[in-house]
Design a protein around this motif. Sequence first.
Motif, PDB file in Angstrom:
ATOM      1  N   CYS A   1     -56.416  -6.016 -99.702  1.00  0.00           N
ATOM      2  CA  CYS A   1     -55.802  -7.280-100.129  1.00  0.00           C
ATOM      3  C   CYS A   1     -56.396  -7.669-101.486  1.00  0.00           C
ATOM      4  CB  CYS A   1     -56.092  -8.335 -99.062  1.00  0.00           C
ATOM      5  SG  CYS A   1     -55.379  -9.947 -99.327  1.00  0.00           S
TER       6      CYS A   1
ATOM      7  N   SER B   1     -57.093  -8.138 -95.415  1.00  0.00           N
ATOM      8  CA  SER B   1     -56.053  -8.980 -94.834  1.00  0.00           C
ATOM      9  C   SER B   1     -56.030  -8.950 -93.313  1.00  0.00           C
ATOM     10  CB  SER B   1     -54.672  -8.540 -95.352  1.00  0.00           C
ATOM     11  OG  SER B   1     -54.362  -7.223 -94.901  1.00  0.00           O
TER      12      SER B   1
ATOM     13  N   ASP C   1     -47.369  -9.294-110.262  1.00  0.00           N
ATOM     14  CA  ASP C   1     -47.068 -10.291-111.284  1.00  0.00           C
ATOM     15  C   ASP C   1     -48.298 -11.062-111.740  1.00  0.00           C
ATOM     16  OD1 ASP C   1     -44.465  -9.532-111.084  1.00  0.00           O
ATOM     17  OD2 ASP C   1     -43.822 -11.264-109.887  1.00  0.00           O
TER      18      ASP C   1
ATOM     19  N   VAL D   1     -54.358 -11.392-102.362  1.00  0.00           N
ATOM     20  CA  VAL D   1     -52.897 -11.463-102.351  1.00  0.00           C
ATOM     21  C   VAL D   1     -52.345 -10.346-101.473  1.00  0.00           C
ATOM     22  CG1 VAL D   1     -50.792 -11.380-103.754  1.00  0.00           C
ATOM     23  CG2 VAL D   1     -52.872 -12.430-104.669  1.00  0.00           C
ATOM     24  N   THR D   2     -51.478 -10.699-100.494  1.00  0.00           N
ATOM     25  CA  THR D   2     -50.900  -9.686 -99.601  1.00  0.00           C
ATOM     26  C   THR D   2     -49.508  -9.248-100.039  1.00  0.00           C
ATOM     27  OG1 THR D   2     -50.039 -11.442 -98.166  1.00  0.00           O
ATOM     28  CG2 THR D   2     -52.183 -10.487 -97.586  1.00  0.00           C
ATOM     29  N   ASP D   3     -48.780 -10.109-100.746  1.00  0.00           N
ATOM     30  CA  ASP D   3     -47.433  -9.747-101.184  1.00  0.00           C
ATOM     31  C   ASP D   3     -47.521  -8.841-102.414  1.00  0.00           C
ATOM     32  OD1 ASP D   3     -44.957 -10.302-103.061  1.00  0.00           O
ATOM     33  OD2 ASP D   3     -44.318 -10.844-101.023  1.00  0.00           O
ATOM     34  N   PRO D   4     -46.949  -7.635-102.344  1.00  0.00           N
ATOM     35  CA  PRO D   4     -47.106  -6.697-103.465  1.00  0.00           C
ATOM     36  C   PRO D   4     -46.495  -7.196-104.769  1.00  0.00           C
ATOM     37  CG  PRO D   4     -45.504  -5.874-101.854  1.00  0.00           C
ATOM     38  CD  PRO D   4     -46.180  -7.046-101.232  1.00  0.00           C
ATOM     39  N   GLN D   5     -45.395  -7.982-104.702  1.00  0.00           N
ATOM     40  CA  GLN D   5     -44.779  -8.486-105.923  1.00  0.00           C
ATOM     41  C   GLN D   5     -45.673  -9.519-106.596  1.00  0.00           C
ATOM     42  OE1 GLN D   5     -41.881  -7.346-107.406  1.00  0.00           O
ATOM     43  NE2 GLN D   5     -42.708  -8.572-109.105  1.00  0.00           N
ATOM     44  N   LEU D   6     -46.227 -10.425-105.787  1.00  0.00           N
ATOM     45  CA  LEU D   6     -47.143 -11.413-106.350  1.00  0.00           C
ATOM     46  C   LEU D   6     -48.365 -10.724-106.934  1.00  0.00           C
ATOM     47  CD1 LEU D   6     -47.122 -14.293-103.713  1.00  0.00           C
ATOM     48  CD2 LEU D   6     -46.116 -14.313-105.997  1.00  0.00           C
ATOM     49  N   GLY D   7     -48.829  -9.692-106.233  1.00  0.00           N
ATOM     50  CA  GLY D   7     -49.990  -8.973-106.716  1.00  0.00           C
ATOM     51  C   GLY D   7     -49.728  -8.301-108.043  1.00  0.00           C
TER      52      GLY D   7
END
Length: 319
Positions: free
Chosen positions: A300, A167, A312, A304-310
């Motif tokens: 990354c 990232s 889910d 994906v950088t957002d941990p929640q998206l990662g």
Amino acid sequence: MEQFAAMPLAGWQDTKETLHRFCQVVGKIRLACAVRRNHWWNAPFHVTGRGLTTRPMGQVDGNPIFTIDFDFLGHRLVVTTVDGREVSFGLPGGSVASFHRDTMRALDSLGVRVSLDQPHPFDLPDADRPFADDTEHAAYDPVMVTRYWQILSQVNLLLEEFAAGYSGKTSPVHHFWHTFDIACTRFSDRRIDQPPDADPVTREAYSREVISSGFWFGDPAFPEPAFYSYTAPEPEGLADEPLTPGAARWITQRGGHLAVLRYDDARAEADPRAAVLAFYDSAYRAGARLAGWDIARYACPGGVTDPQLGADQPGRVPR
């Protein structure tokens, strides 16, 4: 379509030498007509669905917006302006001199005015010979040129996949016309002061600490295609670090060390794609660890950088 088809340098060396110089002619036009970007990101070509493109350029220099594309399926050079005008000509059968002449004529017919400061090869054995005088290089095997583009396309996507795992500041995946390789480079924030005698290309390319990963088709120094990685500046002990897969190794080149996985060794793996990705990752981690990069911070997974998206949707893009 075979993944990583055979591509021995000896099987197309004469064609490669001609094509390399064709690319340098167009590359120098790109260099003259494009807005400058850090680390020379303005200069390289990008892979397309039919070949290579300069991307649009012009406008800031008073020229119409135009693009030059290599079509390696139809084997033509295509020059297009933003208003839809187009001029093209065939690639087989011509020398570097005729290619240079026809390219400049195509630009002139479209109202594009380009003056090349150094209209001769860069860092090639005939660097003192103008393109306009090179009638020696005229070999062009369409089958091998198409295969070159197909392999380039496969490696391009593989490098895109590898690039997704970082990232921090990362270059595009791009094809350098001067060295005839395709690469993607990761950067740290550390500034590197180059020695006073460093050339302008080096000074800008390596003004920051980098770990670069790429692929080349072979050259006199290493006469076979290979995947590679290097860290610059090179940290002490880099060449002692293990690499994956077992066939990968460190070689000495230009006073430093280069991680290399021979193309044929990658082809021999049960899963060549996974083997190359593992190779790039092992070389990156070796350089990053010894250079003190925060590997976890810039990780990354799946792009994906957002941990929640990662958590889910691992590896998936939300819709």
